[in-house]
Each structure stands twice: as structure tokens, then as C-alpha cells.
Design a protein around this motif. Structure first.
Motif, PDB file in Angstrom:
ATOM      1  N   ILE A  15      -5.775  -3.968 -34.113  1.00  0.00           N
ATOM      2  CA  ILE A  15      -6.338  -2.766 -34.742  1.00  0.00           C
ATOM      3  C   ILE A  15      -5.274  -1.992 -35.523  1.00  0.00           C
ATOM      4  O   ILE A  15      -4.194  -1.697 -34.998  1.00  0.00           O
ATOM      5  CB  ILE A  15      -6.973  -1.810 -33.691  1.00  0.00           C
ATOM      6  N   ILE A  16      -5.598  -1.670 -36.771  1.00  0.00           N
ATOM      7  CA  ILE A  16      -4.786  -0.721 -37.543  1.00  0.00           C
ATOM      8  C   ILE A  16      -5.415   0.651 -37.298  1.00  0.00           C
ATOM      9  O   ILE A  16      -6.508   0.947 -37.790  1.00  0.00           O
ATOM     10  CB  ILE A  16      -4.767  -1.061 -39.048  1.00  0.00           C
ATOM     11  N   MET A  17      -4.735   1.449 -36.492  1.00  0.00           N
ATOM     12  CA  MET A  17      -5.270   2.745 -36.064  1.00  0.00           C
ATOM     13  C   MET A  17      -4.958   3.756 -37.167  1.00  0.00           C
ATOM     14  O   MET A  17      -3.895   4.363 -37.169  1.00  0.00           O
ATOM     15  CB  MET A  17      -4.598   3.178 -34.763  1.00  0.00           C
ATOM     16  N   ASP A  18      -5.879   3.932 -38.102  1.00  0.00           N
ATOM     17  CA  ASP A  18      -5.568   4.754 -39.275  1.00  0.00           C
ATOM     18  C   ASP A  18      -6.494   5.961 -39.360  1.00  0.00           C
ATOM     19  O   ASP A  18      -7.628   5.917 -38.891  1.00  0.00           O
ATOM     20  CB  ASP A  18      -5.696   3.874 -40.538  1.00  0.00           C
ATOM     21  N   GLY A  19      -5.991   7.025 -39.981  1.00  0.00           N
ATOM     22  CA  GLY A  19      -6.823   8.190 -40.287  1.00  0.00           C
ATOM     23  C   GLY A  19      -6.536   9.424 -39.445  1.00  0.00           C
ATOM     24  O   GLY A  19      -7.258  10.423 -39.553  1.00  0.00           O
ATOM     25  N   LEU A  59      -2.121  -3.087 -31.104  1.00  0.00           N
ATOM     26  CA  LEU A  59      -2.358  -1.820 -31.789  1.00  0.00           C
ATOM     27  C   LEU A  59      -1.177  -1.495 -32.703  1.00  0.00           C
ATOM     28  O   LEU A  59      -0.023  -1.480 -32.256  1.00  0.00           O
ATOM     29  CB  LEU A  59      -2.533  -0.692 -30.760  1.00  0.00           C
ATOM     30  N   TYR A  60      -1.479  -1.251 -33.969  1.00  0.00           N
ATOM     31  CA  TYR A  60      -0.440  -0.907 -34.945  1.00  0.00           C
ATOM     32  C   TYR A  60      -0.219   0.605 -34.849  1.00  0.00           C
ATOM     33  O   TYR A  60      -1.081   1.385 -35.254  1.00  0.00           O
ATOM     34  CB  TYR A  60      -0.939  -1.296 -36.333  1.00  0.00           C
ATOM     35  N   ALA A  61       0.902   0.994 -34.282  1.00  0.00           N
ATOM     36  CA  ALA A  61       1.157   2.414 -34.020  1.00  0.00           C
ATOM     37  C   ALA A  61       2.089   3.047 -35.046  1.00  0.00           C
ATOM     38  O   ALA A  61       1.987   4.245 -35.329  1.00  0.00           O
ATOM     39  CB  ALA A  61       1.751   2.583 -32.622  1.00  0.00           C
ATOM     40  N   PHE A  62       3.025   2.247 -35.592  1.00  0.00           N
ATOM     41  CA  PHE A  62       4.022   2.820 -36.510  1.00  0.00           C
ATOM     42  C   PHE A  62       4.636   1.675 -37.309  1.00  0.00           C
ATOM     43  O   PHE A  62       5.139   0.713 -36.725  1.00  0.00           O
ATOM     44  CB  PHE A  62       5.093   3.545 -35.683  1.00  0.00           C
ATOM     45  N   SER A  63       4.578   1.786 -38.626  1.00  0.00           N
ATOM     46  CA  SER A  63       5.105   0.703 -39.466  1.00  0.00           C
ATOM     47  C   SER A  63       6.540   0.999 -39.887  1.00  0.00           C
ATOM     48  O   SER A  63       6.983   2.158 -39.810  1.00  0.00           O
ATOM     49  CB  SER A  63       4.236   0.536 -40.719  1.00  0.00           C
ATOM     50  N   THR A  64       7.256  -0.010 -40.343  1.00  0.00           N
ATOM     51  CA  THR A  64       8.627   0.261 -40.820  1.00  0.00           C
ATOM     52  C   THR A  64       8.567   1.232 -42.013  1.00  0.00           C
ATOM     53  O   THR A  64       9.460   2.056 -42.188  1.00  0.00           O
ATOM     54  CB  THR A  64       9.366  -1.033 -41.234  1.00  0.00           C
ATOM     55  N   GLU A  65       7.484   1.168 -42.791  1.00  0.00           N
ATOM     56  CA  GLU A  65       7.330   2.086 -43.932  1.00  0.00           C
ATOM     57  C   GLU A  65       7.079   3.523 -43.464  1.00  0.00           C
ATOM     58  O   GLU A  65       7.387   4.477 -44.185  1.00  0.00           O
ATOM     59  CB  GLU A  65       6.169   1.637 -44.832  1.00  0.00           C
ATOM     60  N   ASN A  66       6.520   3.686 -42.271  1.00  0.00           N
ATOM     61  CA  ASN A  66       6.249   5.039 -41.768  1.00  0.00           C
ATOM     62  C   ASN A  66       7.534   5.841 -41.510  1.00  0.00           C
ATOM     63  O   ASN A  66       7.487   7.063 -41.410  1.00  0.00           O
ATOM     64  CB  ASN A  66       5.401   5.002 -40.484  1.00  0.00           C
ATOM     65  N   TRP A  67       8.696   5.153 -41.429  1.00  0.00           N
ATOM     66  CA  TRP A  67       9.972   5.883 -41.285  1.00  0.00           C
ATOM     67  C   TRP A  67      10.210   6.799 -42.485  1.00  0.00           C
ATOM     68  O   TRP A  67      10.965   7.762 -42.399  1.00  0.00           O
ATOM     69  CB  TRP A  67      11.153   4.915 -41.151  1.00  0.00           C
ATOM     70  N   ASP A  68       9.565   6.492 -43.622  1.00  0.00           N
ATOM     71  CA  ASP A  68       9.776   7.299 -44.831  1.00  0.00           C
ATOM     72  C   ASP A  68       8.873   8.526 -44.890  1.00  0.00           C
ATOM     73  O   ASP A  68       8.860   9.230 -45.900  1.00  0.00           O
ATOM     74  CB  ASP A  68       9.541   6.438 -46.088  1.00  0.00           C
ATOM     75  N   ARG A  69       8.131   8.792 -43.859  1.00  0.00           N
ATOM     76  CA  ARG A  69       7.307  10.012 -43.834  1.00  0.00           C
ATOM     77  C   ARG A  69       8.200  11.237 -43.623  1.00  0.00           C
ATOM     78  O   ARG A  69       9.362  11.098 -43.240  1.00  0.00           O
ATOM     79  CB  ARG A  69       6.277   9.913 -42.700  1.00  0.00           C
ATOM     80  N   PRO A  70       7.653  12.451 -43.827  1.00  0.00           N
ATOM     81  CA  PRO A  70       8.475  13.653 -43.608  1.00  0.00           C
ATOM     82  C   PRO A  70       9.123  13.628 -42.220  1.00  0.00           C
ATOM     83  O   PRO A  70       8.495  13.203 -41.244  1.00  0.00           O
ATOM     84  CB  PRO A  70       7.468  14.803 -43.714  1.00  0.00           C
ATOM     85  N   ILE A 185      -9.446  -4.994 -36.900  1.00  0.00           N
ATOM     86  CA  ILE A 185     -10.219  -3.791 -37.218  1.00  0.00           C
ATOM     87  C   ILE A 185      -9.293  -2.785 -37.896  1.00  0.00           C
ATOM     88  O   ILE A 185      -8.160  -2.586 -37.441  1.00  0.00           O
ATOM     89  CB  ILE A 185     -10.763  -3.146 -35.910  1.00  0.00           C
ATOM     90  N   ARG A 186      -9.758  -2.166 -38.995  1.00  0.00           N
ATOM     91  CA  ARG A 186      -9.011  -1.027 -39.542  1.00  0.00           C
ATOM     92  C   ARG A 186      -9.945   0.163 -39.648  1.00  0.00           C
ATOM     93  O   ARG A 186     -11.044   0.054 -40.202  1.00  0.00           O
ATOM     94  CB  ARG A 186      -8.416  -1.338 -40.917  1.00  0.00           C
ATOM     95  N   THR A 187      -9.521   1.277 -39.130  1.00  0.00           N
ATOM     96  CA  THR A 187     -10.336   2.488 -39.175  1.00  0.00           C
ATOM     97  C   THR A 187      -9.998   3.304 -40.430  1.00  0.00           C
ATOM     98  O   THR A 187      -9.038   3.008 -41.137  1.00  0.00           O
ATOM     99  CB  THR A 187     -10.102   3.351 -37.919  1.00  0.00           C
ATOM    100  N   HIS A 191      -9.115  -0.257 -47.117  1.00  0.00           N
ATOM    101  CA  HIS A 191      -9.361  -1.703 -47.070  1.00  0.00           C
ATOM    102  C   HIS A 191      -8.093  -2.459 -47.410  1.00  0.00           C
ATOM    103  O   HIS A 191      -7.993  -3.084 -48.464  1.00  0.00           O
ATOM    104  CB  HIS A 191     -10.500  -2.074 -48.030  1.00  0.00           C
ATOM    105  N   ARG A 192      -7.100  -2.355 -46.569  1.00  0.00           N
ATOM    106  CA  ARG A 192      -5.867  -3.111 -46.804  1.00  0.00           C
ATOM    107  C   ARG A 192      -5.207  -3.444 -45.478  1.00  0.00           C
ATOM    108  O   ARG A 192      -5.552  -2.900 -44.426  1.00  0.00           O
ATOM    109  CB  ARG A 192      -4.917  -2.366 -47.741  1.00  0.00           C
ATOM    110  N   ILE A 193      -4.191  -4.321 -45.559  1.00  0.00           N
ATOM    111  CA  ILE A 193      -3.526  -4.854 -44.367  1.00  0.00           C
ATOM    112  C   ILE A 193      -2.256  -4.057 -44.038  1.00  0.00           C
ATOM    113  O   ILE A 193      -1.794  -4.079 -42.902  1.00  0.00           O
ATOM    114  CB  ILE A 193      -3.169  -6.352 -44.592  1.00  0.00           C
ATOM    115  N   SER A 194      -1.667  -3.403 -45.054  1.00  0.00           N
ATOM    116  CA  SER A 194      -0.473  -2.563 -44.849  1.00  0.00           C
ATOM    117  C   SER A 194       0.615  -3.250 -44.015  1.00  0.00           C
ATOM    118  O   SER A 194       1.126  -2.678 -43.051  1.00  0.00           O
ATOM    119  CB  SER A 194      -0.852  -1.206 -44.228  1.00  0.00           C
ATOM    120  N   ASN A 195       0.939  -4.478 -44.398  1.00  0.00           N
ATOM    121  CA  ASN A 195       2.103  -5.171 -43.802  1.00  0.00           C
ATOM    122  C   ASN A 195       1.945  -5.476 -42.303  1.00  0.00           C
ATOM    123  O   ASN A 195       2.892  -5.420 -41.532  1.00  0.00           O
ATOM    124  CB  ASN A 195       3.370  -4.321 -44.033  1.00  0.00           C
TER     125      ASN A 195
END
Ligand code: IPE
Ligand code: IPE
Ligand code: MG
Length: 249
Positions: A15-19, A59-70, A185-187, A191-195
Motif C-alpha cells: 500500500i502507498i499510504m497517500d493523502g 506499507l510505504y511510509a517514507f520515500s527517499t524523495e520525502n527527505w526533501d520535504r520541509p 493499493i494507492r490511496t 495514479h502513480r507508483i512514486s518509486n
């Protein structure tokens, strides 16, 4: 739940837990408020998956790209991970759930790594649902890492380059020993896989829902599995081949 075909349950759901952020902002709240509510969904969905009889849940909780968030959001998420992981261990043990983490964990702050190591060790003997949390994870990182592992083995003379095949490559991934997800599943309506699990999702059925992660509960999970069970998985073959195989069973 009684509508589920017990003989056709996916073994592994990812699951990509998004939103979370949008869920919070839609209510005039800070993004972190959404992440805190997302933890409630994690708890409910993990319990539901175990109850339904799913064997692996990633469960996808945090991506390597998420390190670039504020920086405040990243710091808030790290605190939330550390607090949650420690708090959940008794319930995981009660439900016989084994916890595992995948990702570039070397990037995590030391207190987070300690929390992961402790919770992994404390749930290691459990034999029920395997809960895999992808943290500081990206699939391209994982694939490049696998290439390095295999290249070193070739250089060391332990492996011949021409002996590298799909199963051997899969064993160099962080999901070693875990069967590929049949359902992803992506919430939240993206509609993407996001790595996420690019190698492992090759033949997964993809399910997208507009429901934001903090609103996702057991009925939504069941709905996704029912949708999965209505699909014909052909793996490159023709529909007629699949149907005749089923008749011959
Ligand atoms: C998913 O929710 C959680 C993480 C990526 C950590 P988001 O934080 O991506 O929420 P949106 O997509 O911005 O609404
Ligand atoms: C993917 O969500 C990562 C997680 C859910 C942990 P993102 O919100 O980071 O993905 P994008 O940026 O919308 O592709
Ligand atoms: Mg998002």
C-alpha cells in the motif's frame, strides 16, 4: 468480509499510504495532523489484514524523495515513527505480527534506527502476518544497491556474471524471501507508483482509490481485495489459456 473468496486471497498486499497532508489541509489543519491520523489507519489496516488472512503487508511510509520535504515536516514524521513504533510493539506481539523495515535506513537519525532495531528484535519470533514498513525507501535506490551487491560478488569471484538471473537478482533486493505483491493499493486519487517496488510489482494488480489514507479502514481494504478477486490475471497468456487451466484443476 463474507464475500471474500478465501481461496483467492492475495498473499502479499502493498500500500502507498497517500493523502495525509491534503486530508489535514482540507480541514484547515497542519500536515502533521494528517500524519498522526494516518497512524490510526495503519493500526486498523494491519489488524484487518491479519484477520482476513493476508500473509505479507508492505506499507510505504517514507520515500527517499520525502527527505526533501520541509525540515519541520521531516522532523515531525521522524518523531512520529519513533513514538509509534515503540508504542505498537505490545499489540504486534499480541496479534503475532512480525515487523520488518526496508529502505536506506542508514539515512535515519540514530534514535529512529534504534527504535527500528528494538521493535524488529522484539517481534522476530512472531509467526503471523509479516508487516514490512518501507522507510527511507525508493525502488531505484534498491535496484542500484542490488546491482552493487552482485557486482561485488562477481569481482570477488563468488559469482559468474552470466549466472545472474531473476531469482538471484530478487535475492539481492531488500525484499529477499518475500513473495511479490499480487495487489498494490494507492490511496488519495494519485495514479502513480512514486518509486515503490518497481521490480516486485511487475505483475501486481493496481488498485487506486480517492479515499485519503487517514479515512482508509477495513471496509476499504475488503473492497480493494474484492476488486482484485474480480480480475483475470493473465501473465502474458491469453484468456482462453487461463480459463482452460482453471477447468483442468
Ligand atoms: C503520505 O501522505 C505520507 C507520506 C508521504 C509521508 P502525504 O504527506 O504525501 O499527503 P499528501 O499527498 O501531500 O496529501
Ligand atoms: C509516496 O507518496 C510515498 C509515500 C506514501 C510514503 P508521495 O506523496 O511522496 O508521492 P508523490 O510525490 O505524490 O509522487
Ligand atoms: Mg502524497
Amino acid at each position: 468480509m463474507e464475500n471474500l473468496d478465501q481461496n483467492r486471497l492475495p498473499k502479499h498486499i502493498a500500500i502507498i499510504m497517500d493523502g495525509n497532508g491534503r486530508w489535514a489541509q482540507e480541514q484547515g489543519q497542519d500536515r502533521l495532523f494528517g500524519h498522526y491520523h494516518g497512524v490510526v489507519s495503519v493500526r486498523k489496516v494491519v489488524e484487518a489484514a491479519a484477520e482476513i488472512g493476508i500473509q505479507y503487508l508492505t506499507l510505504y511510509a517514507f520515500s527517499t524523495e520525502n527527505w526533501d520535504r520541509p525540515a519541520e515536516e521531516v522532523a515531525g514524521l521522524m518523531t512520529l515513527f519513533v513514538e509509534t513504533i515503540a508504542k505498537e510493539v505490545p499489540d504486534l506481539n499480541k496479534n503475532n505480527i512480525q515487523l520488518q523495515f526496508i529502505g536506506d535506513l542508514s539515512q535515519l537519525p540514530p534514535e529512529a534506527r534504534t527504535a527500528l532495531d528494538v521493535s524488529t528484535a522484539q517481534t522476530a519470533a512472531n509467526t503471523g502476518l509479516k508487516l514490512i514498513i518501507a522507510l527511507s525507501y525508493s525502488s531505484r535506490w534498491e535496484i542500484v544497491n542490488a546491482a552493487q551487491i552482485l557486482a561485488k560478488r562477481v569481482l570477488d569471484g563468488q559469482l559468474a556474471a552470466e549466472d545472474i538471473n531473476e531469482p538471484l537478482f530478487a535475492e539481492a533486493l531488500s525484499t529477499k524471501g518475500i513473495p511479490d505483491p499480487e495487489l498494490m493499493i494507492r490511496t488519495s486519487g494519485e495514479h502513480r507508483i512514486s518509486n515503490f517496488l518497481l521490480f516486485q510489482l511487475a505483475y501486481a494488480e493496481l488498485y487506486f482509490t480517492n479515499t485519503r489514507w487517514p479515512d482508509f479502514r477495513k471496509p476499504h481494504l475488503i473492497e480493494a481485495i474484492l476488486d482484485y478477486q474480480s480480475r483475470e490475471r493473465r501473465f502474458g497468456k491469453t484468456s482462453a489459456q487461463i480459463t482452460s487451466n482453471e477447468e483442468n484443476k
